[in-house]
Write an enzyme that holds these catalytic residues in place. Structure first.
Site, PDB file in Angstrom:
ATOM      1  N   ASP A   1       3.037  -4.464   8.023  1.00 40.75           N
ATOM      2  CA  ASP A   1       1.829  -3.581   7.997  1.00 40.75           C
ATOM      3  C   ASP A   1       0.560  -4.600   8.223  1.00 40.75           C
ATOM      4  O   ASP A   1       0.455  -5.247   7.421  1.00 40.75           O
ATOM      5  CB  ASP A   1       2.112  -3.059   6.652  1.00 40.75           C
ATOM      6  CG  ASP A   1       0.537  -2.468   6.036  1.00 40.75           C
ATOM      7  OD1 ASP A   1      -0.360  -2.504   6.923  1.00 40.75           O
ATOM      8  OD2 ASP A   1       0.552  -1.761   5.142  1.00 40.75           O
TER       9      ASP A   1
ATOM     10  N   GLN B   1      -4.605  -5.018   7.075  1.00 44.02           N
ATOM     11  CA  GLN B   1      -5.461  -6.255   6.575  1.00 44.02           C
ATOM     12  C   GLN B   1      -5.367  -7.451   7.447  1.00 44.02           C
ATOM     13  O   GLN B   1      -6.248  -8.302   6.907  1.00 44.02           O
ATOM     14  CB  GLN B   1      -5.363  -6.340   5.103  1.00 44.02           C
ATOM     15  CG  GLN B   1      -5.525  -5.156   4.287  1.00 44.02           C
ATOM     16  CD  GLN B   1      -6.742  -4.550   4.216  1.00 44.02           C
ATOM     17  OE1 GLN B   1      -7.814  -5.072   4.688  1.00 44.02           O
ATOM     18  NE2 GLN B   1      -6.811  -3.245   3.725  1.00 44.02           N
TER      19      GLN B   1
ATOM     20  N   LYS C   1     -10.746  -0.556  10.479  1.00 49.51           N
ATOM     21  CA  LYS C   1     -10.940  -1.763   9.700  1.00 49.51           C
ATOM     22  C   LYS C   1     -11.284  -2.854  10.413  1.00 49.51           C
ATOM     23  O   LYS C   1     -11.529  -4.042   9.842  1.00 49.51           O
ATOM     24  CB  LYS C   1      -9.499  -2.060   9.004  1.00 49.51           C
ATOM     25  CG  LYS C   1      -9.111  -1.085   7.844  1.00 49.51           C
ATOM     26  CD  LYS C   1      -8.000  -1.427   7.119  1.00 49.51           C
ATOM     27  CE  LYS C   1      -7.331  -0.352   6.357  1.00 49.51           C
ATOM     28  NZ  LYS C   1      -7.921  -0.022   5.331  1.00 49.51           N
TER      29      LYS C   1
ATOM     30  N   HIS D   1       1.000  -1.073  -0.203  1.00 50.05           N
ATOM     31  CA  HIS D   1      -0.059  -0.001  -0.078  1.00 50.05           C
ATOM     32  C   HIS D   1       0.997   1.212   0.114  1.00 50.05           C
ATOM     33  O   HIS D   1       1.941   1.204   0.483  1.00 50.05           O
ATOM     34  CB  HIS D   1      -0.967  -0.006   1.074  1.00 50.05           C
ATOM     35  CG  HIS D   1      -1.840   1.086   1.399  1.00 50.05           C
ATOM     36  ND1 HIS D   1      -1.729   2.242   1.754  1.00 50.05           N
ATOM     37  CD2 HIS D   1      -3.183   0.967   1.207  1.00 50.05           C
ATOM     38  CE1 HIS D   1      -2.740   2.969   1.905  1.00 50.05           C
ATOM     39  NE2 HIS D   1      -3.732   2.092   1.514  1.00 50.05           N
TER      40      HIS D   1
ATOM     41  N   CYS E   1      -4.860   2.442  -3.495  1.00 48.33           N
ATOM     42  CA  CYS E   1      -3.454   3.000  -3.020  1.00 48.33           C
ATOM     43  C   CYS E   1      -2.257   2.039  -3.153  1.00 48.33           C
ATOM     44  O   CYS E   1      -1.574   1.633  -2.221  1.00 48.33           O
ATOM     45  CB  CYS E   1      -3.558   3.263  -1.451  1.00 48.33           C
ATOM     46  SG  CYS E   1      -4.918   4.578  -1.201  1.00 48.33           S
TER      47      CYS E   1
END
Ligand code: 7TS
Length: 426
Positions: free
Chosen positions: A217, A220, A243, A140, A381
């Site tokens: 990261d 997700q 999220k 991303h 993104c």
């Protein structure tokens, strides 16, 4: 003749039936899922962008402002003490959710801020000209641009893992890419475009041998599967509350104790200091050192409620059921002529990107919206990944599921895609 959106019920396999039953148990917690869009029941399939919020979260937010609102760490009055205790209690819960000690969990606004904090506060002190920062082409922009900024400032060099045909990370490149020059490897745990779940443990193994750090990261992954920072063995990991059923503007950053201790602060101001004199300052301890100014108190406290809510459902359950629904989604999409699904890595998660021949994903998304179906269209993104995949228009459509979605909603999306093809003659 107009195509009908109702089709004969399909025979579902056991895993999908269980996933549906699980979703139906929790759907009622989400008031927004009862609303209509363009006169049609909302089918919300944009969960990778942000998730919906259950009633417990809405109530907790209302309760905080109704009963408790005060600034933290400052006053000795009752409200301030209560707010401070609730804020620190939330830190404990959020930390426990990813198996971190509470003091190693910093409240940030979101994943983007978590990455910027480390790229700046760790990077400026530890990265110099000629050092290498290793990313991947599936990142991303939030996990590319802060490192590019650091590289620009320091003269460091960025390198990138490529992906294989199925959308998995090409770990065969690890020996060549991870060298004694590598200072940090920063990788998405789960891709927001391909759904690929990367083997962080494998990367940590290689990075350790080379003396490099690993930043995960987890924007997700933390919302969709059990994540344990100790088991992963990573040095930093960050995620966003919005999220995972939480409000916007709150997230978590885990950092290994010695690293956080040695890092300079990210921002200066109130709360992050021990003492200020006219000629300088000394820092507060970790984690306050990284939380300058009045924090997002209300949303941090609600974040604690969120992780309890998700833990009660069970992250393993969420993961299992989403896997079944994801397989179902991909299977149904691939029945459509001229439709390409991106990302077939084994064990992939529920962000499913696709394109229809001869139709711009924005047009597809607009037609779906008219049927009440919310998907995302665009570059997500991840422009370097769009280029790598060679997607037409540099974009894809993307359906992304959460534990409250059902196979019936996927069927509605599929019917709406057929309708879009019909309308556009694609
Ligand atoms: N990293 C990944 C892998 C992401 O998917 C996202 C957000 C971010 C970082 C940034 O998160 P934020 O909370 O700081 O904004 N991804 C998406 C998406 O796929 N569509 O909208 C936002």
């Amino acid at each position: 003749m107009e195509e009908t959106l109702v089709e004969a019920p399909r025979k579902l396999d056991d895993a999908v039936r269980l996933s549906d039953r699980h979703a139906l148990r929790y759907r009622g917690d989400f008031p927004i899922l009862d609303r209509k869009v363009h006169g049609k029941p909302l089918v919300y399939l944009d969960n990778s962008a942000t998730s919906q919020k259950p009633r417990v979260v809405l109530d907790a937010l209302d309760d905080y402002y109704t009963r408790m609102n005060a600034n933290v760490h400052r006053g000795l009055h009752t409200l301030s003490e209560e707010a401070t205790n609730a804020y620190e209690d939330a830190r404990e819960r959020v930390a426990r959710f990813v198996n971190s000690p509470a003091r190693n969990l910093i409240f940030v606004r979101n994943t983007t801020e978590g990455i910027n904090l480390v790229a700046s506060a760790w990077g400026r002190k530890n990265v110099k000209a000629g050092d290498e920062i290793l990313l991947s082409v599936m990142e991303h922009h939030s996990n590319i641009v802060p490192w590019q900024m650091l590289a620009r400032e320091t003269g460091a060099v960025l390198r990138y893992f490529d992906i294989r045909e199925d959308g998995s990370l090409d770990l065969d490149q690890a020996d060549q890419l991870i060298t004694e020059k590598t200072r940090i490897v920063s990788i998405a745990h789960m891709s927001n475009v391909l759904g690929t779940v990367n083997s962080i443990e494998a990367i940590v193994d290689r990075a350790r041998d080379a003396g490099a750090l690993v930043f995960v990261d987890a924007a997700q992954s933390v919302p969709h599967m059990p994540v344990d920072v100790a088991r992963l063995g990573c040095d930093f990991l960050t995620f966003s509350g919005h999220k995972m059923c939480g409000p916007t503007g709150i997230g978590g950053l885990y950092g290994r104790e010695e690293l956080l201790e040695a890092m300079d602060p990210y921002m200066g101001g109130g709360s992050m200091i021990d003492e200020v004199r006219l000629d300088g300052f000394s820092c507060a301890d970790v984690p306050e050192k990284f939380e300058a100014g009045t924090p997002n108190i209300a949303h941090a406290i609600v974040f604690g409620v969120v992780v309890d809510y998700l833990s009660d459902i069970g992250m393993e359950q969420i993961h299992t059921h989403e896997r079944a629904l994801t397989d179902y989604t991909i299977g149904r999409l691939e029945e459509i002529d001229g439709l390409t699904v991106y990302g077939h890595a084994p064990g992939r998660g529920g962000a499913v990107s696709f394109n229809l021949d001869n139709m711009h994903p924005s047009d597809l998304s607009t037609v779906l919206d008219r049927q009440g179906v919310a998907i995302r269209a665009g570059h997500h993104c991840a422009q370097p990944l769009m280029r790598r995949l060679g997607t037409p228009y540099g974009a894809t459509a993307r359906a992304s599921v959460y534990f409250y979605n059902t196979s019936e909603e996927i069927d509605i999306m599929i019917a709406a895609i057929h309708k879009a093809r019909h309308l556009f003659g694609a």
